[in-house]
Design a protein around this motif. Sequence first.
Motif, PDB file in Angstrom:
ATOM      1  N   LYS A  17       5.951   4.999   2.314  1.00  0.00           N
ATOM      2  CA  LYS A  17       5.677   6.436   2.307  1.00  0.00           C
ATOM      3  C   LYS A  17       6.643   7.113   1.347  1.00  0.00           C
ATOM      4  CE  LYS A  17       4.870  10.396   5.296  1.00  0.00           C
ATOM      5  NZ  LYS A  17       4.793  10.892   6.686  1.00  0.00           N
ATOM      6  N   SER A  77      -6.189   3.455   0.443  1.00  0.00           N
ATOM      7  CA  SER A  77      -5.223   4.195   1.258  1.00  0.00           C
ATOM      8  C   SER A  77      -5.899   4.962   2.387  1.00  0.00           C
ATOM      9  CB  SER A  77      -4.438   5.166   0.365  1.00  0.00           C
ATOM     10  OG  SER A  77      -5.326   6.038  -0.317  1.00  0.00           O
ATOM     11  N   ILE A  85       1.064   5.630  -1.370  1.00  0.00           N
ATOM     12  CA  ILE A  85       0.588   6.801  -2.091  1.00  0.00           C
ATOM     13  C   ILE A  85       1.611   7.106  -3.172  1.00  0.00           C
ATOM     14  CG2 ILE A  85      -0.099   9.208  -1.922  1.00  0.00           C
ATOM     15  CD1 ILE A  85      -1.902   7.326  -0.393  1.00  0.00           C
ATOM     16  N   ASN A 142       0.850  -1.191   0.000  1.00  0.00           N
ATOM     17  CA  ASN A 142       0.000   0.000   0.000  1.00  0.00           C
ATOM     18  C   ASN A 142       0.884   1.238   0.000  1.00  0.00           C
ATOM     19  OD1 ASN A 142      -2.485   1.291  -0.018  1.00  0.00           O
ATOM     20  ND2 ASN A 142      -3.290  -0.016   1.599  1.00  0.00           N
ATOM     21  N   TYR A 157       1.533   6.581  10.295  1.00  0.00           N
ATOM     22  CA  TYR A 157       1.966   6.874   8.928  1.00  0.00           C
ATOM     23  C   TYR A 157       2.483   8.307   8.819  1.00  0.00           C
ATOM     24  CZ  TYR A 157       1.922   7.316   3.855  1.00  0.00           C
ATOM     25  OH  TYR A 157       2.287   7.537   2.562  1.00  0.00           O
ATOM     26  N   TYR A 172      -3.825   7.152   5.362  1.00  0.00           N
ATOM     27  CA  TYR A 172      -3.040   8.336   5.037  1.00  0.00           C
ATOM     28  C   TYR A 172      -2.856   9.277   6.225  1.00  0.00           C
ATOM     29  CZ  TYR A 172      -1.141  11.830   1.822  1.00  0.00           C
ATOM     30  OH  TYR A 172      -0.320  12.706   1.167  1.00  0.00           O
ATOM     31  N   TYR A 173      -3.879   9.409   7.074  1.00  0.00           N
ATOM     32  CA  TYR A 173      -3.799  10.332   8.197  1.00  0.00           C
ATOM     33  C   TYR A 173      -3.627   9.616   9.533  1.00  0.00           C
ATOM     34  CZ  TYR A 173      -5.156  14.026   4.984  1.00  0.00           C
ATOM     35  OH  TYR A 173      -5.195  14.917   3.941  1.00  0.00           O
ATOM     36  N   GLN A 176       3.946  13.825   4.871  1.00  0.00           N
ATOM     37  CA  GLN A 176       2.587  14.320   5.066  1.00  0.00           C
ATOM     38  C   GLN A 176       2.367  14.606   6.543  1.00  0.00           C
ATOM     39  OE1 GLN A 176       0.067  15.102   3.103  1.00  0.00           O
ATOM     40  NE2 GLN A 176      -1.238  15.596   4.820  1.00  0.00           N
ATOM     41  N   TYR A 187       3.608  -1.045   3.896  1.00  0.00           N
ATOM     42  CA  TYR A 187       3.236   0.350   3.661  1.00  0.00           C
ATOM     43  C   TYR A 187       4.496   1.126   3.300  1.00  0.00           C
ATOM     44  CZ  TYR A 187      -1.172  -0.857   5.924  1.00  0.00           C
ATOM     45  OH  TYR A 187      -2.378  -1.435   6.242  1.00  0.00           O
TER      46      TYR A 187
END
Length: 227
Positions: free
Chosen positions: A220, A190, A134, A132, A198, A193-194, A224, A218
């Motif tokens: 990154k 996803s 982004i 997973n 993460y 994300y927050y 973020q 995961y």
Amino acid sequence: LVTYLVRSGLYKDLRTYIAIVLTAVLLPVCANMILIANSDVTYHSLMRYQWAFIPVILLVPLDRVSADGTFKTICAWVATISACVLAFSFAVTDNIAYENLNKKYEKTYAYTLRLLDRIEETEGYYRGMPVNMIGVVGTDSFPVTDLTEGVTAEILGTSGDFLLYRPENYRLFMENYLGASVNFLPADASGFYYEDWYVNMHSFPAADSIVIRDGVMYIKTENQTRN
């Protein structure tokens, strides 16, 4: 074109005006038939070679103008000089754009090779494990080297530094250019994300940019923080 219509007397024929209207309506459609047939595909400006027929078509009425007199001579020289200027301008612009595309490919190849190596070397990873991520390359981790944006900014698909925008891009690039298969999950998966764990991770290639939680890897690729 107007000179030809006047000299030939075609301006008196109603069919001439019908043809002009039909041409004005159909020309954008005919010049972009591939885009209409494949509306879900993004075509770069450099791929729209059919537009080259438009200036070629403009030479037809010039050839129809009577050969006597200086008007056709002036038009012929203007058309020839304009064609040379256009050809030179687009040749320079296209070469700049393709140079940047080549640079984007090389940087993408180097980036994905490093990423694939880190994925396979992460303890606990096995082939086929769900991954997973982004799919945006972190600009805080890699310097911006696009030196052609002043020329390529308005040419769709030729600006920027990388060819990667979503997980599907990573999967296809690794399969076609690195000979490796990675089970990237779709972007709509996803929801992490927050999540605090993460957000607190650092961007690739930091040591903590890749973790495995509950059987899922995961990654990154951009930093973020909460708003």
